[in-house]
Design a protein around this motif. Structure first.
Motif, PDB file in Angstrom:
ATOM      1  N   SER A  17      -3.448   9.285   3.445  1.00  0.00           N
ATOM      2  CA  SER A  17      -4.054   8.894   2.171  1.00  0.00           C
ATOM      3  C   SER A  17      -4.807   7.574   2.290  1.00  0.00           C
ATOM      4  CB  SER A  17      -2.978   8.786   1.089  1.00  0.00           C
ATOM      5  OG  SER A  17      -3.516   8.308  -0.111  1.00  0.00           O
ATOM      6  N   ASP A  18      -4.201   6.573   2.950  1.00  0.00           N
ATOM      7  CA  ASP A  18      -4.869   5.281   3.141  1.00  0.00           C
ATOM      8  C   ASP A  18      -6.148   5.430   3.960  1.00  0.00           C
ATOM      9  OD1 ASP A  18      -2.969   3.971   1.680  1.00  0.00           O
ATOM     10  OD2 ASP A  18      -1.849   3.234   3.420  1.00  0.00           O
ATOM     11  N   HIS A  29     -11.795   5.554  -8.405  1.00  0.00           N
ATOM     12  CA  HIS A  29     -10.554   6.049  -8.997  1.00  0.00           C
ATOM     13  C   HIS A  29     -10.332   7.515  -8.652  1.00  0.00           C
ATOM     14  CE1 HIS A  29      -7.240   6.310 -11.835  1.00  0.00           C
ATOM     15  NE2 HIS A  29      -7.807   7.403 -12.339  1.00  0.00           N
ATOM     16  N   LYS A  36       0.829  -1.202   0.000  1.00  0.00           N
ATOM     17  CA  LYS A  36       0.000   0.000   0.000  1.00  0.00           C
ATOM     18  C   LYS A  36       0.867   1.258   0.000  1.00  0.00           C
ATOM     19  CE  LYS A  36      -3.859  -2.129   2.525  1.00  0.00           C
ATOM     20  NZ  LYS A  36      -4.725  -2.039   3.738  1.00  0.00           N
ATOM     21  N   ASP A  37       0.174   2.403  -0.091  1.00  0.00           N
ATOM     22  CA  ASP A  37       0.888   3.685  -0.087  1.00  0.00           C
ATOM     23  C   ASP A  37       1.720   3.863   1.174  1.00  0.00           C
ATOM     24  OD1 ASP A  37      -0.179   4.343  -2.519  1.00  0.00           O
ATOM     25  OD2 ASP A  37      -1.757   5.642  -1.725  1.00  0.00           O
ATOM     26  N   ASN A  56     -14.025   3.813  -2.372  1.00  0.00           N
ATOM     27  CA  ASN A  56     -13.096   3.119  -3.261  1.00  0.00           C
ATOM     28  C   ASN A  56     -13.425   3.406  -4.723  1.00  0.00           C
ATOM     29  OD1 ASN A  56     -11.018   1.482  -4.103  1.00  0.00           O
ATOM     30  ND2 ASN A  56     -12.209  -0.407  -3.935  1.00  0.00           N
ATOM     31  N   TRP A  81     -11.483   9.175  -6.079  1.00  0.00           N
ATOM     32  CA  TRP A  81     -11.208   9.357  -4.661  1.00  0.00           C
ATOM     33  C   TRP A  81      -9.776   8.954  -4.307  1.00  0.00           C
ATOM     34  CZ3 TRP A  81     -12.683  12.474  -1.219  1.00  0.00           C
ATOM     35  CH2 TRP A  81     -12.417  12.247   0.132  1.00  0.00           C
ATOM     36  N   LYS A  82      -9.209   7.991  -5.049  1.00  0.00           N
ATOM     37  CA  LYS A  82      -7.808   7.643  -4.830  1.00  0.00           C
ATOM     38  C   LYS A  82      -6.913   8.854  -5.074  1.00  0.00           C
ATOM     39  CE  LYS A  82      -8.084   2.701  -5.936  1.00  0.00           C
ATOM     40  NZ  LYS A  82      -7.638   1.628  -6.855  1.00  0.00           N
ATOM     41  N   ARG A 109      -8.722   7.076   1.795  1.00  0.00           N
ATOM     42  CA  ARG A 109      -9.128   6.176   0.717  1.00  0.00           C
ATOM     43  C   ARG A 109     -10.119   5.118   1.194  1.00  0.00           C
ATOM     44  NH1 ARG A 109      -4.432   3.915  -3.083  1.00  0.00           N
ATOM     45  NH2 ARG A 109      -4.172   6.179  -3.202  1.00  0.00           N
ATOM     46  N   SER A 139      -7.599  11.525  -2.236  1.00  0.00           N
ATOM     47  CA  SER A 139      -7.035  11.173  -0.933  1.00  0.00           C
ATOM     48  C   SER A 139      -5.567  11.608  -0.841  1.00  0.00           C
ATOM     49  CB  SER A 139      -7.173   9.674  -0.664  1.00  0.00           C
ATOM     50  OG  SER A 139      -6.425   8.922  -1.606  1.00  0.00           O
TER      51      SER A 139
END
Length: 441
Positions: free
Chosen positions: A380-381, A390, A84-85, A388, A392-393, A384, A396
């Motif tokens: 960000s996680d 695109h 993950k990020d 869920n 909003w990713k 997010r 975030s």
């Protein structure tokens, strides 16, 4: 008397001066005598001094290329290890944490022992760890994290010591110019690391080759450092005056880079402009405005904050406008690179400069990029997880980056506070370095 060019490192004829000024210079250390370091006692010619600065600039370039190569291939690393990020941000966090833990240690050693040997040892570890990290397999992400932490050894040793060697080779305006040249390679290396890392990964089809280039270049710099660089006497300047892809044509490659690596190129250009502009303004105002240096840094930091804020807000609606504000902001924030290093050199006595460099680096990174990649990734996680999609990713990450401009404002305010005290601090450091402090107190 201060000179404006390379200085000669001598110990003969200066023993009386050194005994009165170099071992005791303040209430904290009045009864402490540091161990005698091994230093060059032969004459350092002006040609060798300039060659030394060139080598130090080259190694500084490779250091920062390596630091930001990870950023250029981060998406490939995320896909390879399926992380993950927050975990990808951890790669930079552990590096910086290692860096700030080791920097004070190397600063201590750099003020007392052979600085050239310390840099060689640290850079050897850096080359070995960077190369080894490129062979980590998919199931051992934790090992990549460990190796990135150990890479901090090389940068901690080099970044704390190299500026002090320049400070002992030059003085006055020449020192300012040489320090500016050295620090120009921070944004240049950062941008090139991003560009070249991405390009090598794309050309080879494997992100790990991006990590293998820098150790090769670093080994060459290590050899140059070992053969040509001296270990000048501390305070020498004051004494005389511091998937497999098909190959494409070169023209197609250039067109591709111009379209896809705008950010890296922008960082290189704006970094050069910012460091050069900051150094020039400093030299022209310093004689008329004694506290000009921190004021320039404050203006740069405070002015860059709204630019970065605007760039973040406009990222989803206008890419050209975003790049314009990023460019302006990077020029403004780069004003302080060489000035900050010059401030540190002239408010600290020669025998404590490496320690001061280490503390400055430690505090800078501790309050900045040590935890910020992981913190921003975590924010960000968390955002997010709300939705869920695109879009909003993207949002975030955008919202998490809004933290940065506000921190920039705080930095500008601290520079304004520094402007109040810097004239007095500089005068005291000059008196201590020349052994006249106790005579006046």
């Amino acid at each position: 008397m201060e000179t404006n060019g390379p200085v000669m490192s001598r110990q003969e004829g200066e023993k009386t001066h050194q005994s009165s000024a170099s071992t005791r210079y303040g209430s904290v250390a009045d009864s402490i005598s540091a161990p005698e370091p091994e230093e060059t006692t032969t004459v350092i010619s002006s040609e060798r001094a300039y060659v030394t600065v060139a080598i130090l600039c080259y190694v500084n370039l490779i250091n920062y290329m390596d630091r930001y190569t990870i950023a250029g291939v981060l998406l490939s690393i995320q896909n390879f290890f399926e992380i993950k990020d927050s975990m990808s941000g951890l790669l930079q966090t552990v590096f910086i944490c290692s860096f700030i833990v080791l920097a004070p240690i190397f600063g201590y050693l750099g003020d007392r022992y052979n600085r050239k040997l310390i840099m060689i040892g640290g850079l050897t570890v850096w080359v070995a760890m960077t190369l080894t990290s490129s062979f980590v397999t998919k199931s051992y992400f934790w090992l990549l994290v460990l190796f990135r932490a150990l890479v901090g050894t090389g940068e901690a040793s080099y970044s704390t010591i190299a500026p002090t060697i320049i400070g002992d080779l030059f003085s006055g305006t020449k020192r300012t110019i040489m320090i500016s040249a050295f620090y120009i390679f921070i944004p240049v290396g950062s941008g090139l690391g991003y560009i070249i890392g991405s390009y090598v990964a794309s050309a080879t089809g494997d992100w790990r080759w991006a990590l293998r280039l820098n150790p090769i270049l670093g080994s060459f710099g290590l050899l140059l450092l070992a053969v040509f660089c001296p270990n000048p006497s501390r305070g020498a300047s004051e004494a005389h005056g511091g998937n497999r892809m098909q190959h494409t044509s070169y023209l197609e490659d250039i067109k591709y880079l111009l379209k896809n690596y705008v950010f890296g190129g922008l960082t290189v250009v704006t970094g050069i402009l910012g460091v050069s502009l900051g150094s020039t303004i400093s030299r022209r105002l310093r004689d008329r405005v004694p506290n000009a240096d921190p004021l320039i840094c404050a203006v740069g930091m405070l002015s860059s904050a709204p630019c970065f804020f605007a760039a973040i807000i406009l990222a989803s609606t206008s890419v050209p406008a975003t790049y314009v504000f990023i460019g302006i902001g990077e020029i403004l924030i780069s004003l302080n690179w060489s000035i900050l290093a010059d401030i540190l050199l002239y408010v600290v006595v020669p025998t404590r400069r490496a320690t001061a460099e280490a503390l400055q680096i430690m505090v800078c990174h501790l309050l900045g990029d040590a935890g910020s990649p992981y913190l921003i990734g975590t924010i960000s996680d968390a955002l997010r997880s709300q939705l869920n999609t695109h879009e909003w990713k993207f949002r975030s990450l955008e919202y998490s980056f809004l933290l940065c401009p506000f921190v920039g404002v705080l930095g500008g305010l601290f520079f304004l506070m520094t402007a109040v005290y810097i004239t007095k601090d500089r005068k005291e450091a000059e008196l201590l370095a020349t052994g006249r402090y106790h005579q006046l107190t």
